[in-house]
Motif scaffolding. Structure first.
Motif, PDB file in Angstrom:
ATOM      1  N   ALA A  64       0.606  -1.027   0.030  1.00  0.00           N
ATOM      2  CA  ALA A  64       0.019   0.027   0.103  1.00  0.00           C
ATOM      3  C   ALA A  64       0.854   1.212  -0.124  1.00  0.00           C
ATOM      4  CB  ALA A  64      -0.932   0.142   1.209  1.00  0.00           C
ATOM      5  N   LYS A  65       2.017   1.343   0.395  1.00  0.00           N
ATOM      6  CA  LYS A  65       2.861   2.336   0.530  1.00  0.00           C
ATOM      7  C   LYS A  65       4.496   1.725   0.681  1.00  0.00           C
ATOM      8  CE  LYS A  65       3.842   4.575   4.149  1.00  0.00           C
ATOM      9  NZ  LYS A  65       3.719   5.495   5.752  1.00  0.00           N
ATOM     10  N   GLY A  66       5.343   2.394  -0.070  1.00  0.00           N
ATOM     11  CA  GLY A  66       6.812   2.241  -0.072  1.00  0.00           C
ATOM     12  C   GLY A  66       7.365   1.078  -1.031  1.00  0.00           C
ATOM     13  N   ARG A  67       8.490   0.558  -0.672  1.00  0.00           N
ATOM     14  CA  ARG A  67       9.048  -0.313  -1.656  1.00  0.00           C
ATOM     15  C   ARG A  67       9.488  -1.393  -0.719  1.00  0.00           C
ATOM     16  NH1 ARG A  67      13.640   0.499  -4.347  1.00  0.00           N
ATOM     17  NH2 ARG A  67      14.277   1.805  -2.791  1.00  0.00           N
ATOM     18  N   ILE A  68       9.362  -2.846  -1.474  1.00  0.00           N
ATOM     19  CA  ILE A  68       9.828  -3.639  -0.639  1.00  0.00           C
ATOM     20  C   ILE A  68      10.860  -4.670  -1.508  1.00  0.00           C
ATOM     21  CG2 ILE A  68       7.690  -4.077   0.730  1.00  0.00           C
ATOM     22  CD1 ILE A  68       7.009  -6.561  -0.616  1.00  0.00           C
ATOM     23  N   ARG A  69      11.581  -5.857  -1.171  1.00  0.00           N
ATOM     24  CA  ARG A  69      12.281  -6.776  -1.924  1.00  0.00           C
ATOM     25  C   ARG A  69      11.738  -8.029  -1.674  1.00  0.00           C
ATOM     26  NH1 ARG A  69      18.296  -5.202  -1.822  1.00  0.00           N
ATOM     27  NH2 ARG A  69      17.584  -3.879  -3.626  1.00  0.00           N
ATOM     28  N   VAL A  70      11.652  -9.008  -2.676  1.00  0.00           N
ATOM     29  CA  VAL A  70      11.451 -10.441  -2.262  1.00  0.00           C
ATOM     30  C   VAL A  70      12.189 -11.200  -3.390  1.00  0.00           C
ATOM     31  CG1 VAL A  70       9.388 -12.017  -2.440  1.00  0.00           C
ATOM     32  CG2 VAL A  70       8.816  -9.476  -2.037  1.00  0.00           C
ATOM     33  N   ASP A  71      12.697 -12.039  -2.708  1.00  0.00           N
ATOM     34  CA  ASP A  71      13.523 -12.860  -3.812  1.00  0.00           C
ATOM     35  C   ASP A  71      14.644 -12.102  -4.644  1.00  0.00           C
ATOM     36  OD1 ASP A  71      12.299 -15.276  -2.488  1.00  0.00           O
ATOM     37  OD2 ASP A  71      10.651 -15.214  -4.198  1.00  0.00           O
ATOM     38  N   GLY A  72      14.920 -11.230  -4.068  1.00  0.00           N
ATOM     39  CA  GLY A  72      16.001 -10.304  -4.696  1.00  0.00           C
ATOM     40  C   GLY A  72      15.581  -9.498  -5.887  1.00  0.00           C
ATOM     41  N   GLN A  73      14.007  -9.434  -5.925  1.00  0.00           N
ATOM     42  CA  GLN A  73      13.547  -8.367  -6.918  1.00  0.00           C
ATOM     43  C   GLN A  73      12.813  -7.309  -6.236  1.00  0.00           C
ATOM     44  OE1 GLN A  73      13.230  -8.572 -10.123  1.00  0.00           O
ATOM     45  NE2 GLN A  73      12.241  -6.573 -10.297  1.00  0.00           N
ATOM     46  N   ASP A  74      12.808  -5.957  -6.672  1.00  0.00           N
ATOM     47  CA  ASP A  74      12.122  -4.980  -5.885  1.00  0.00           C
ATOM     48  C   ASP A  74      10.878  -4.541  -6.580  1.00  0.00           C
ATOM     49  OD1 ASP A  74      14.590  -4.887  -4.627  1.00  0.00           O
ATOM     50  OD2 ASP A  74      15.178  -2.864  -5.645  1.00  0.00           O
ATOM     51  N   TYR A  75       9.664  -4.106  -5.360  1.00  0.00           N
ATOM     52  CA  TYR A  75       8.376  -4.144  -6.069  1.00  0.00           C
ATOM     53  C   TYR A  75       8.210  -2.702  -5.398  1.00  0.00           C
ATOM     54  CZ  TYR A  75       8.697  -8.863  -7.441  1.00  0.00           C
ATOM     55  OH  TYR A  75       8.928 -10.060  -7.988  1.00  0.00           O
ATOM     56  N   GLU A  76       7.133  -1.920  -6.119  1.00  0.00           N
ATOM     57  CA  GLU A  76       6.755  -0.684  -5.599  1.00  0.00           C
ATOM     58  C   GLU A  76       5.096  -0.753  -4.984  1.00  0.00           C
ATOM     59  OE1 GLU A  76       7.497   2.151  -8.649  1.00  0.00           O
ATOM     60  OE2 GLU A  76       9.551   2.165  -8.139  1.00  0.00           O
ATOM     61  N   ALA A  77       4.825   0.235  -4.538  1.00  0.00           N
ATOM     62  CA  ALA A  77       3.341   0.383  -3.998  1.00  0.00           C
ATOM     63  C   ALA A  77       2.350   0.344  -5.157  1.00  0.00           C
ATOM     64  CB  ALA A  77       3.209   1.801  -3.263  1.00  0.00           C
ATOM     65  N   GLY A  78       1.332  -0.384  -4.791  1.00  0.00           N
ATOM     66  CA  GLY A  78       0.189  -0.489  -5.944  1.00  0.00           C
ATOM     67  C   GLY A  78       0.334  -1.837  -6.413  1.00  0.00           C
ATOM     68  N   ARG A  79       1.108  -2.867  -6.056  1.00  0.00           N
ATOM     69  CA  ARG A  79       1.102  -4.047  -6.535  1.00  0.00           C
ATOM     70  C   ARG A  79       0.855  -5.035  -5.558  1.00  0.00           C
ATOM     71  NH1 ARG A  79       4.293  -0.625  -8.971  1.00  0.00           N
ATOM     72  NH2 ARG A  79       4.727  -0.781 -11.025  1.00  0.00           N
ATOM     73  N   MET A  80       0.193  -6.213  -6.068  1.00  0.00           N
ATOM     74  CA  MET A  80      -0.111  -7.531  -5.115  1.00  0.00           C
ATOM     75  C   MET A  80       0.574  -8.631  -5.856  1.00  0.00           C
ATOM     76  SD  MET A  80      -3.637  -9.477  -4.672  1.00  0.00           S
ATOM     77  CE  MET A  80      -4.116  -8.237  -3.131  1.00  0.00           C
TER      78      MET A  80
END
Length: 298
Positions: free
Chosen positions: A201-217
């Motif tokens: 919903a807000k911010g950026r995260i990293r999963v399995d070495g890949q970065d993802y931004e807000a607005g993504r499921m």
């Protein structure tokens, strides 16, 4: 492992209210029993905002609506007589069952302005509970277990996860969690469920070495799954046991297309009770909702 990434699609609800629609998606209809997921805002509503932004009385069957806010206030009124504002870190949990109507209005915004940000989800009911008696619950405080650890604050909204259980009555195994993470904080998804997702919903995260931004499921495969916040982040975790195929028609959910058509006809004919405290207007059945063969003959 990430099975699929779903990016929100912007949708207008009318009156200037816009949401990010995530579920249902053409490539993924449900996650566990979660069949609908809208990201509300973030949106500044000015003092004196027009009443057209309100969501007028409308009907549901076959689901529970789950309204959860990070900021702002929404006033709920329903056909059971419930009148309840939902505010941050609380939840309005409304089970439609065989049929309920409700409205969602922005009265605080009209009086003083407001900053709206939150999530509305729908949880489909198991086949044997689709026609259950409608109910409404407002939950906050100890009813929504919370915890704090290194760089992370969590709140369990519904179901069971991390050894905790929330107070909302659910009809199938599920979990729904709100996490606030500081930069560098890590969290693990509950592993006991076959279908799982996280929504940024807000911010950026990293999963399995890949970065993802807000607005993504992110749809996550079974097994141990961790993620890391790259900056302060708000993340929703959700999932559970699948309950079988469900059909949607406007605001209705059912395992039966015939039941959906009947609900639409009932609403069109005025056979569904409006909220006692909000009965002077309503949202008509949208044109084209029913196919011609479902309409009564003249």
């Amino acid at each position: 492992m990430i099975e699929q990434t779903i990016e929100q699609r912007r949708r207008s609800l009318g009156g200037g209210l816009e949401v990010g629609r995530v579920l249902p998606h053409a490539g993924r209809r449900m996650v566990g029993p979660f069949i609908f997921f809208d990201h509300l805002g973030p949106l500044d509503l000015p003092k004196g905002v027009d009443r057209h932004v309100d969501v007028r009385p409308h009907p549901h069957i076959g689901l529970s609506t789950v309204t959860y806010l990070f900021s702002g206030e929404i006033m709920h009124r329903d056909s059971l007589g419930s009148v309840q504002a939902v505010r941050p870190d609380a939840v309005n949990w409304m089970t439609a069952g065989r049929g309920i109507t409700h409205s969602e209005r922005f009265e605080k915004a009209r009086a003083m302005g407001d900053h709206l940000h939150g999530i509305q989800a729908w949880v489909a009911l198991p086949r044997e509970d689709e026609e259950t008696t409608p109910s409404f619950a407002h939950l906050e405080g100890d009813a929504l277990p919370h915890w704090t650890e290194a760089g992370l604050h969590g709140q369990l909204i519904a179901g069971s996860a991390y050894g905790l259980t929330a107070a909302a009555r659910t009809y199938s195994p599920l979990f729904y969690v709100h996490l606030e993470l500081a930069a560098g904080a890590k969290a693990e998804l509950p592993a006991a469920y076959p279908e799982r997702a996280l929504y940024i919903a807000k911010g950026r995260i990293r999963v399995d070495g890949q970065d993802y931004e807000a607005g993504r499921m992110l749809i996550v495969s079974p097994g141990s799954s961790w993620f890391e916040a790259l900056e302060p982040a708000t993340v929703m975790l959700l999932g559970g046991e699948p309950i079988g195929e469900r059909f949607l028609l406007w605001n209705f959910v059912s395992s039966s297309k015939e039941r959906l058509a009947q609900a639409a006809l009932d609403w069109q004919a005025g056979r569904m009770k409006l909220p006692d405290a909000d009965h002077d207007e309503f949202i008509p059945l949208p044109a084209g909702t029913l196919p011609p063969q479902a309409l009564p003959s003249s």
